[in-house]
Design a protein around this motif. Structure first.
Motif, PDB file in Angstrom:
ATOM      1  N   UNK A 178      37.882  29.683   8.423  1.00 53.14           N
ATOM      2  CA  UNK A 178      38.147  28.638   7.432  1.00 53.14           C
ATOM      3  C   UNK A 178      37.770  29.099   6.031  1.00 53.14           C
ATOM      4  N   UNK A 179      36.645  29.791   5.919  1.00 53.84           N
ATOM      5  CA  UNK A 179      36.218  30.290   4.611  1.00 53.84           C
ATOM      6  C   UNK A 179      37.204  31.318   4.065  1.00 53.84           C
ATOM      7  N   UNK A 180      37.647  32.225   4.914  1.00 55.43           N
ATOM      8  CA  UNK A 180      38.583  33.263   4.467  1.00 55.43           C
ATOM      9  C   UNK A 180      39.889  32.639   3.984  1.00 55.43           C
ATOM     10  N   UNK A 181      40.415  31.691   4.763  1.00 51.09           N
ATOM     11  CA  UNK A 181      41.672  31.042   4.381  1.00 51.09           C
ATOM     12  C   UNK A 181      41.510  30.288   3.062  1.00 51.09           C
ATOM     13  N   UNK A 182      40.416  29.535   2.928  1.00 48.27           N
ATOM     14  CA  UNK A 182      40.186  28.802   1.695  1.00 48.27           C
ATOM     15  C   UNK A 182      39.981  29.737   0.511  1.00 48.27           C
TER      16      UNK A 182
END
Length: 449
Positions: free
Chosen positions: A162-166
């Motif tokens: 989720x962090x990478x995508x955001x």
């Protein structure tokens, strides 16, 4: 051509508006988690230092990627950990969820600004309206369904992804550039990416919630089964005790006849009075036609005598012939234990328990009532003990309902006119659908009192 620029807000609030957008949603998400000691003082401290975010400078890498947003999210994670007594990974999870929701709303604001020319004042109202709609939709679609979900170690991968995508979604904006023909396409993509992140998080929380409830149900059933097994052993012990009482009473009756002939009148009268008091225990031996029920009633009658409680019952034990003896022992043992535990605290003149077991119109109707002067709180139709300090406490009434439902019946508990009333309606044979809550008592076939 887009003329409206929502970034003018930063001229007045800096990155403070971004912090407030993340922090408010984070607090909504984590509102039901256990709070640390001095929560309100801690919250006041966080709010007192939050204006510092207004003056944060832009921390860029290679003049392109603004890392200030990551820093503010890290501050929100620290604030969550400071306020709530939860794991650090849960703080990260919910801050990322708030960030994904915030960026969804912000991207929609930018799309509207690209498609319409509005003044700065209108932009403020548009900004507030879009955030209100998105946050409300998120609350009822995600937050309201998962009020206290604690992230497990298995979901660390979800946090990282989720962090990478955001991160890529937010900082792709720096590569696209501001207010050109590609902006609207980027923001549409940004909305889709953030919504997908929320769906991934929602999917994992739903799966974990179902798994957690399944485990809790399994543990509850295992606990109930253990209780039934233990009460089966108690039934065997009580049965042996009743046999001993019967033997003793039989011997005592013969001894009384002998003593009448060998002792003086004075000695004989005194000794006979003591023996007669001892033999009175035989009056507590239940004979309802059901061995398991007889054992429980005899055992509880002796216990009632010890507490000065008058136990009376009218019972057709044959009506329970379709029930397993272990279930009978558990059901009536718990019911009478609850009644005794409540009644023994009352004034001596109000210590009574009345019970009736009979059949009527194809149903076995069980009615038990005892005097109860103190208020009782109910949850899900069952009384909640003010002394419940453990997960095991309260399984007595739950096991009663479990047994009633096992035979197709229903259990009812209520307070009426200072009487605690327990009623069960079970179809004969345990197969048909149970009737409605009983209003009348069945015929009385076997009595003690």
């Amino acid at each position: 051509m887009m003329l409206s620029n929502p970034l003018f807000l930063m001229q007045y609030f800096g990155y403070g508006n971004f912090f407030s957008e993340i922090f408010i949603l984070m607090m909504v998400l984590m509102r039901n988690f256990p709070k640390r000691n001095g929560f309100w003082y801690r919250l006041a401290g966080v709010l007192a230092v939050s204006p510092v975010t207004v003056f944060l400078p832009e921390l860029s890498i290679a003049g392109k990627f603004n890392m200030t947003y990551v820093v503010i999210c890290a501050l929100c994670v620290a604030a969550a950990w400071f306020l709530f007594n939860v794991r650090f990974r849960s703080c990260c999870f919910y801050v990322l969820t708030a960030w994904a929701t915030q960026h969804t709303a912000w991207s929609i604001v930018l799309i509207f600004c690209f498609l319409a020319v509005v003044s700065d004042v209108a932009m403020i109202f548009l900004y507030m309206a879009i955030f209100l709609v998105v946050y409300t939709a998120f609350f009822f679609g995600f937050s309201f369904r998962h009020k206290d979900y604690e992230v497990s170690g298995d979901n660390v991968a979800v946090i990282i992804v989720s962090f990478i995508v955001l991160f890529l979604t937010v900082f792709l904006y720096d590569l696209v550039g501001e207010y050109d023909q590609h902006t609207v396409y980027y923001n549409v993509y940004s909305v889709i990416a953030c919504v997908l992140v929320l769906f991934v998080q929602y999917g994992f929380t739903s799966k974990e919630s179902v798994l957690r409830k399944s485990i809790e149900l399994e543990i509850g059933n295992e606990t109930l089964q253990d209780m039934l097994h233990n009460q089966s052993k108690q039934q065997k012990i009580a049965s042996d005790t009743v046999d001993i009482i019967n033997y003793k009473c039989h011997d005592l009756k013969h001894q009384i006849g002998t003593l009448r002939q060998v002792m003086t009148t004075e000695e004989r009268g005194k000794y006979l009075d003591e023996l007669e008091d001892a033999v009175m225990i035989y009056g507590n031996i239940a004979m309802t036609g059901n061995e398991a029920l007889d054992i429980i009633l005899t055992e509880k009658a002796l216990l009632c005598d010890g507490h000065g409680i008058k136990l009376t019952y009218m019972a057709d034990g044959n009506a329970l012939s379709f029930m397993d003896p272990t279930d009978i022992s558990s059901f009536f043992g718990n019911m009478l234990d609850n009644a005794i535990g409540s009644t023994k605290e009352e004034d001596p003149g109000k210590r009574f328990i009345r019970m009736n077991i009979a059949t009527m119109k194809g149903y076995v109707r069980i009615h038990c009532e005892n005097y109860c002067s103190h208020p009782v709180r109910f949850e899900d139709g069952l009384p909640v003990s003010p002394n419940a300090q453990s997960g095991v406490h309260g399984f007595g009434t739950k096991s009663m309902r479990y047994i009633a439902q096992k035979y197709g019946g229903k259990l009812f508990m209520r307070i009426k006119d200072d009487l605690f009333i327990t009623e069960a309606v079970i179809p004969e044979g345990g197969k048909a659908e149970p009737a409605a809550e009983p209003k009348q008592r069945g015929r009385k076939l076997s009595a003690k009192g």
